[in-house]
Scaffold this motif. Structure first.
Motif, short mmCIF file in Angstrom:
data_model
loop_
_atom_site.label_atom_id
_atom_site.label_comp_id
_atom_site.label_asym_id
_atom_site.label_seq_id
_atom_site.Cartn_x
_atom_site.Cartn_y
_atom_site.Cartn_z
N ALA A 89 0.83 -1.21 0.00
CA ALA A 89 0.00 0.00 0.00
C ALA A 89 0.87 1.26 0.00
CB ALA A 89 -0.95 0.00 1.20
N VAL A 90 1.90 1.28 0.83
CA VAL A 90 2.80 2.44 0.87
C VAL A 90 3.54 2.57 -0.45
CG1 VAL A 90 4.87 3.39 1.99
CG2 VAL A 90 3.01 2.45 3.38
N ALA A 91 3.99 1.46 -1.01
CA ALA A 91 4.67 1.51 -2.31
C ALA A 91 3.73 2.01 -3.41
CB ALA A 91 5.22 0.13 -2.67
N ALA A 92 2.46 1.63 -3.35
CA ALA A 92 1.49 2.13 -4.33
C ALA A 92 1.35 3.64 -4.21
CB ALA A 92 0.14 1.45 -4.14
N CYS A 93 1.33 4.13 -2.99
CA CYS A 93 1.22 5.58 -2.78
C CYS A 93 2.44 6.31 -3.33
CB CYS A 93 1.06 5.90 -1.29
SG CYS A 93 -0.53 5.39 -0.60
N THR A 94 3.63 5.80 -3.04
CA THR A 94 4.83 6.48 -3.52
C THR A 94 4.95 6.37 -5.04
OG1 THR A 94 6.26 4.57 -3.09
CG2 THR A 94 6.08 6.22 -1.36
N ALA A 95 4.55 5.22 -5.60
CA ALA A 95 4.60 5.07 -7.07
C ALA A 95 3.64 6.02 -7.75
CB ALA A 95 4.28 3.62 -7.46
N GLY A 96 2.57 6.36 -7.08
CA GLY A 96 1.59 7.30 -7.62
C GLY A 96 1.86 8.73 -7.22
N SER A 97 3.05 9.00 -6.70
CA SER A 97 3.47 10.34 -6.27
C SER A 97 2.60 10.91 -5.14
CB SER A 97 3.49 11.32 -7.45
OG SER A 97 4.43 10.89 -8.40
N ALA A 98 1.98 10.03 -4.37
CA ALA A 98 1.17 10.45 -3.21
C ALA A 98 2.03 10.27 -1.96
CB ALA A 98 -0.11 9.64 -3.14
N TRP A 99 3.12 11.04 -1.89
CA TRP A 99 4.10 10.86 -0.82
C TRP A 99 3.54 11.19 0.55
CZ3 TRP A 99 6.43 13.99 -5.03
CH2 TRP A 99 6.99 13.17 -6.00
N GLU A 100 2.72 12.22 0.64
CA GLU A 100 2.15 12.56 1.94
C GLU A 100 1.24 11.44 2.45
OE1 GLU A 100 0.30 16.35 1.40
OE2 GLU A 100 2.20 17.43 1.43
N ALA A 154 7.81 -0.96 3.58
CA ALA A 154 7.09 0.31 3.72
C ALA A 154 8.07 1.45 3.99
CB ALA A 154 6.05 0.21 4.84
N TYR A 155 9.01 1.24 4.90
CA TYR A 155 10.00 2.27 5.18
C TYR A 155 10.84 2.56 3.94
CZ TYR A 155 9.18 2.41 10.22
OH TYR A 155 8.63 2.58 11.47
N ASN A 156 11.26 1.50 3.24
CA ASN A 156 12.07 1.69 2.04
C ASN A 156 11.36 2.57 1.02
OD1 ASN A 156 13.99 0.04 3.17
ND2 ASN A 156 13.63 -1.69 1.80
N ALA A 157 10.06 2.33 0.84
CA ALA A 157 9.30 3.11 -0.14
C ALA A 157 9.27 4.58 0.25
CB ALA A 157 7.88 2.56 -0.26
#
Length: 154
Positions: free
Chosen positions: A68-79, A99-102
């Motif tokens: 889930a966290v990786a999906a957020c970062t891949a979609g530029s939803a960093w916050e 999750a931390y790595n992402a």
């Protein structure tokens, strides 16, 4: 074997046609979350799904949270990725290395070496394993921010 695009399409049809009270299944959720992470275009849905798992008393494990966290970062939803990581830290299974790595990797994209270094320290404090990928992401964040001295200390 279905590709991530097909998995997402099936999931979206399921969500559109079913009652939200229908119980989720852990393994199905993990597969959908992994597909969302690979797609890079389902960040809001990934965060909502992992929170829905919690709402239905499924305890998302490191795989689910990491996806889930990786999906957020891949979609530029960093916050959103950060919010989800902070939430997951309070859950019984916590947040894992993926999750931390992402989020550390996302710090490089947002040009925040200090945040990446703070996350690395937070992992140590919480007893979360750090990997070669973790250090690579932190070094990458430092290099994008021209923080070479910090990178060399890792």
């Amino acid at each position: 074997k279905k590709g991530w695009a097909e998995v997402l399409e099936i999931w979206q049809e399921h969500v559109a046609s079913s009652d939200q009270a229908v119980p989720l299944q852990d393994d199905v959720c993990k597969a959908v979350l992994a597909s969302m992470a690979r797609s890079g275009r389902a960040s809001a849905e990934a965060a909502a799904l992992v929170r829905r798992m919690r709402g239905q008393r499924l305890d998302p494990d490191h795989v689910a949270v990491g996806s889930a966290v990786a999906a957020c970062t891949a979609g530029s939803a960093w916050e959103e990725a950060c919010r989800l990581l902070w939430e997951a830290e309070r859950w019984p299974r916590g947040a894992g290395t993926v999750a931390y790595n992402a989020v550390i990797s996302a710090c490089g994209h947002t040009r925040s070496a200090q945040d990446a270094l703070r996350l690395l320290e937070r992992m140590r404090e919480r007893g979360v394993a750090r990997s070669v990928v973790t250090y690579g992401a932190a070094i990458g964040a430092c290099s994008r921010c021209q923080a070479w001295e910090d990178a060399l200390q890792l």
